[in-house]
Design an enzyme around this catalytic site. Structure first.
Site, PDB file in Angstrom:
ATOM      1  N   GLY A  72      -1.704   1.081 -10.272  1.00  0.00           N
ATOM      2  CA  GLY A  72      -2.403   2.069 -10.281  1.00  0.00           C
ATOM      3  C   GLY A  72      -2.922   1.782 -12.185  1.00  0.00           C
ATOM      4  O   GLY A  72      -2.417   1.098 -12.730  1.00  0.00           O
ATOM      5  N   CYS A  99       1.518  -4.901  -8.911  1.00  0.00           N
ATOM      6  CA  CYS A  99       1.338  -4.563  -9.807  1.00  0.00           C
ATOM      7  C   CYS A  99       2.398  -3.382 -10.634  1.00  0.00           C
ATOM      8  O   CYS A  99       3.190  -3.391 -10.638  1.00  0.00           O
ATOM      9  CB  CYS A  99      -0.264  -4.266  -9.914  1.00  0.00           C
ATOM     10  N   TYR A 100       1.502  -2.215 -10.730  1.00  0.00           N
ATOM     11  CA  TYR A 100       1.647  -1.334 -11.498  1.00  0.00           C
ATOM     12  C   TYR A 100       3.266  -0.745  -9.942  1.00  0.00           C
ATOM     13  O   TYR A 100       4.278  -0.502 -10.470  1.00  0.00           O
ATOM     14  CB  TYR A 100       0.834   0.303 -11.694  1.00  0.00           C
ATOM     15  N   HIS A 189      -2.499  -9.327  -7.638  1.00  0.00           N
ATOM     16  CA  HIS A 189      -3.359  -8.267  -6.950  1.00  0.00           C
ATOM     17  C   HIS A 189      -3.722  -8.947  -5.214  1.00  0.00           C
ATOM     18  O   HIS A 189      -4.845 -10.154  -5.314  1.00  0.00           O
ATOM     19  CB  HIS A 189      -4.775  -7.463  -7.428  1.00  0.00           C
ATOM     20  N   GLU A 191      -4.461  -8.226  -2.463  1.00  0.00           N
ATOM     21  CA  GLU A 191      -5.155  -7.327  -1.388  1.00  0.00           C
ATOM     22  C   GLU A 191      -6.567  -7.368  -2.002  1.00  0.00           C
ATOM     23  O   GLU A 191      -7.881  -7.835  -0.910  1.00  0.00           O
ATOM     24  CB  GLU A 191      -5.013  -5.639  -1.280  1.00  0.00           C
ATOM     25  N   ASP A 247     -24.030   3.837  10.511  1.00  0.00           N
ATOM     26  CA  ASP A 247     -22.200   4.431   9.535  1.00  0.00           C
ATOM     27  C   ASP A 247     -23.129   6.003  10.490  1.00  0.00           C
ATOM     28  O   ASP A 247     -22.844   6.380  11.410  1.00  0.00           O
ATOM     29  CB  ASP A 247     -23.052   4.616   8.592  1.00  0.00           C
ATOM     30  N   LYS A 389     -17.792  -1.593   5.933  1.00  0.00           N
ATOM     31  CA  LYS A 389     -19.194  -1.109   6.854  1.00  0.00           C
ATOM     32  C   LYS A 389     -18.547  -2.507   7.577  1.00  0.00           C
ATOM     33  O   LYS A 389     -19.147  -2.525   8.964  1.00  0.00           O
ATOM     34  CB  LYS A 389     -20.484  -1.919   5.672  1.00  0.00           C
TER      35      LYS A 389
END
Ligand code: XMP
Length: 533
Positions: A72, A99-100, A189, A191, A247, A389
């Protein structure tokens, strides 16, 4: 996924998959959704919830197998910043702070965080100093692993029970573990794709540490989404704007499965579509799926509303408003509708407004998110809102949509209007449509279509001097852009060979009246965006 609640009568796979729920607590990071995506990729169902909505009752009701605290923008050293709800660290399930999230966990458990003299942004090297179940099969002891960092503060004193398992130049406690309480923290991170082995680390957390089996699939998503749509819509009527893109097509087929004849699809021909697009959509939906489709020619309304407008954000807002006018007129013709369905995806959301109402910057108002007028009388239903996507494509495959449709390059809701810089007129639309058709035709002929995330042409608000035959020309400039990407959040310019680009440029200048010069856009995203407006 807000809209993916369990429903009665679910299959065994579904029930097993849902028993393994991971709770992601969002502290406002730009990449929180990537955590969810990695967790889903490892076959585990997860939901993101903002930190201020997570209390003891919420955690008890959610019954997570594991909890991940996101990064964050705040600083733990600021006492007024967000804190981890106490219920989380006390609930006994494994927790991973990123992280945060790591810093919060440390501070709240009696350790300390300090402002760093050296900030780490971007690539850093992680040195593995101790064994840890997070690293199993991914990071070997004593190895140095590339990871992506984005922090100013760092952990300076560990709480009792923790040990340091990895260090970096700017973070003496870059990864920490308390194996007894199953609390883990990483300063980097895992991710993001820039931490190449980060997905394995997250998988280790959900599978090895939290014991998830990984039974959740797109089939389970489909069941959950269908159930959630039925519950939300009840006996109401839904109208869905079909553009022919992946989509909106996946949204329509999913809704049709959920609510059948309560769904009314409308193809709004804005006059801003690509060559042949409207006809293709009508053919596919009415012909193949037997989903009734109203084909509404609204080019005059859109082009009329855009007359004289050159500002990109105003264009987006006007187009959003005109879409709503048209949908409301069509709803009226049907004798009323309750919902408007849209194929909004996560990158559209994060770049328009923060997905959960938290603080994240507005880059552009995607017409189907931030560009919608306040006065809309239809409630929005967006079943793909938290997907990327490629996940939507996987869902489309699950729903049996043809590969040719699923493989189509993304096309923005506001259409050619955000690719015509300066004023949007019918004549300029016709020029750009022709340029675009030639570019795509050559890309397909060269067998490159599937290697490219998105290819597009842009008409610039400039005239330049040229010479054709023995005469001077003074015509417009077309820019070509093609990018590779995995999720539209970051992108690289596609490296065509020069002969290919020269061939396309020559065809465009020769075949399209009104264009006398062609350029190729080499900018990556960031700093550029994919569309020019
Ligand atoms: P940008 O230009 O923001 O685009 O890098 C990221 C992806 O989103 C598409 N895009 C849109 N899609 N409505 C949409 O449905 C919109 O208003 C919109 N604007 C951009 C863009 O084509 C790219 O794939």
């Amino acid at each position: 996924m807000d809209n993916a609640q369990p429903r009665s009568g679910s299959s065994v796979v579904d029930a097993e998959a849902l028993a393994e729920r991971v709770l992601i607590v969002d502290f406002g990071s730009q990449v929180t959704q990537l955590i969810a995506r990695r967790v889903r990729e490892s076959g585990v169902y997860c939901e993101i919830h903002p930190y201020h909505k997570v209390d003891a009752a919420f955690v008890a009701n959610f019954a997570p197998k594991a909890i991940i605290l996101s990064g964050g923008p705040a600083s733990v050293t600021d006492e007024t910043g967000p804190r981890t709800p106490a219920a989380i660290l006390a609930c006994g399930v494994p927790v991973l702070g990123i992280c945060y999230g790591q810093q919060l966990m440390v501070e709240q458990l009696g350790g300390a965080v300090e402002k760093g003299r050296t900030r780490e942004f971007g690539r850093a090297l992680l040195e593995i100093v101790d064994d840890c179940p997070l690293f199993a099969g991914a990071f070997a002891l004593s190895s140095r692993e590339p990871v992506w960092m984005s922090h100013g503060d760092h952990v300076s004193i560990l709480p009792a029970g923790f040990r340091s398992v990895a260090v970096s130049a700017g973070a003496p406690f870059a990864a920490i573990a308390d194996d007894v309480r199953r609390l883990y923290g990483v300063q980097f991170h895992p991710e993001v794709v820039h931490t190449p082995r980060g997905a394995e680390l997250l998988r280790n957390f959900t599978h090895r540490i939290a014991g998830c089996g990984g039974a959740w699939t797109m089939a389970a998503f489909r069941e959950q989404a269908v159930g959630a749509i039925r519950e939300r819509v009840g006996s109401g009527r839904v109208i869905c704007g079909l553009s022919g893109g992946v989509d909106s097509s996946v949204t329509a087929v999913l809704l049709h499965e959920a609510i059948g004849e309560q769904l009314h699809c409308i193809l709004v021909d804005t006059g801003l579509m690509r060559a042949g697009e409207a006809e293709e959509v009508v053919g596919l939906f009415s012909g193949h799926y037997n989903i009734p489709l109203v084909h509404r020619d609204a080019a005059d309304a859109f082009l009329g509303a855009l007359e004289g407008v050159t500002d990109p954000e105003r264009k987006r807002k006007i187009i959003g408003a005109t879409f709503i006018d048209v949908f409301e007129e069509e709803a009226h013709k049907l004798g009323g509708a309750d919902f408007l369905a849209q194929g909004t995806l996560y990158p559209d959301v994060v770049e328009s407004v923060s997905v959960h109402g938290g603080p994240s910057a507005t880059i552009k108002s995607h017409h189907n998110v931030g560009g919608l007028p306040e006065r809309m009388n239809l409630a929005l239903i967006e079943p793909l809102r938290e997907l990327f996507k490629d996940e939507v494509r996987a869902l489309g495959r699950e729903l049996g949509l043809p590969e040719a449709l699923l493989g189509r390059h993304p096309f923005p809701g506001p259409g050619l209007a955000v690719r015509i810089l300066g004023e949007v007129t019918a004549a300029r639309c016709a020029i750009l449509r022709h340029v675009d058709a030639i570019f795509l035709d050559e890309i397909r002929a060269a067998g490159l279509y599937d290697e490219i995330w998105q290819a597009l042409a842009v008409l610039l608000p400039l005239h330049t001097v040229g010479v054709m035959g023995d005469s001077r020309t003074y015509d417009q400039v077309a820019a070509l852009r093609a990018v590779t990407s995995t999720d539209g959040m970051t992108a690289d310019s596609f490296a065509f060979d020069h002969a290919f680009l020269a061939r396309v440029a020559s065809r465009i200048v020769n075949e399209v009246h009104g264009v006398s010069r062609v350029v190729y856009d080499l900018t990556s995203k960031p700093p550029g965006t994919i569309e020019w407006e």
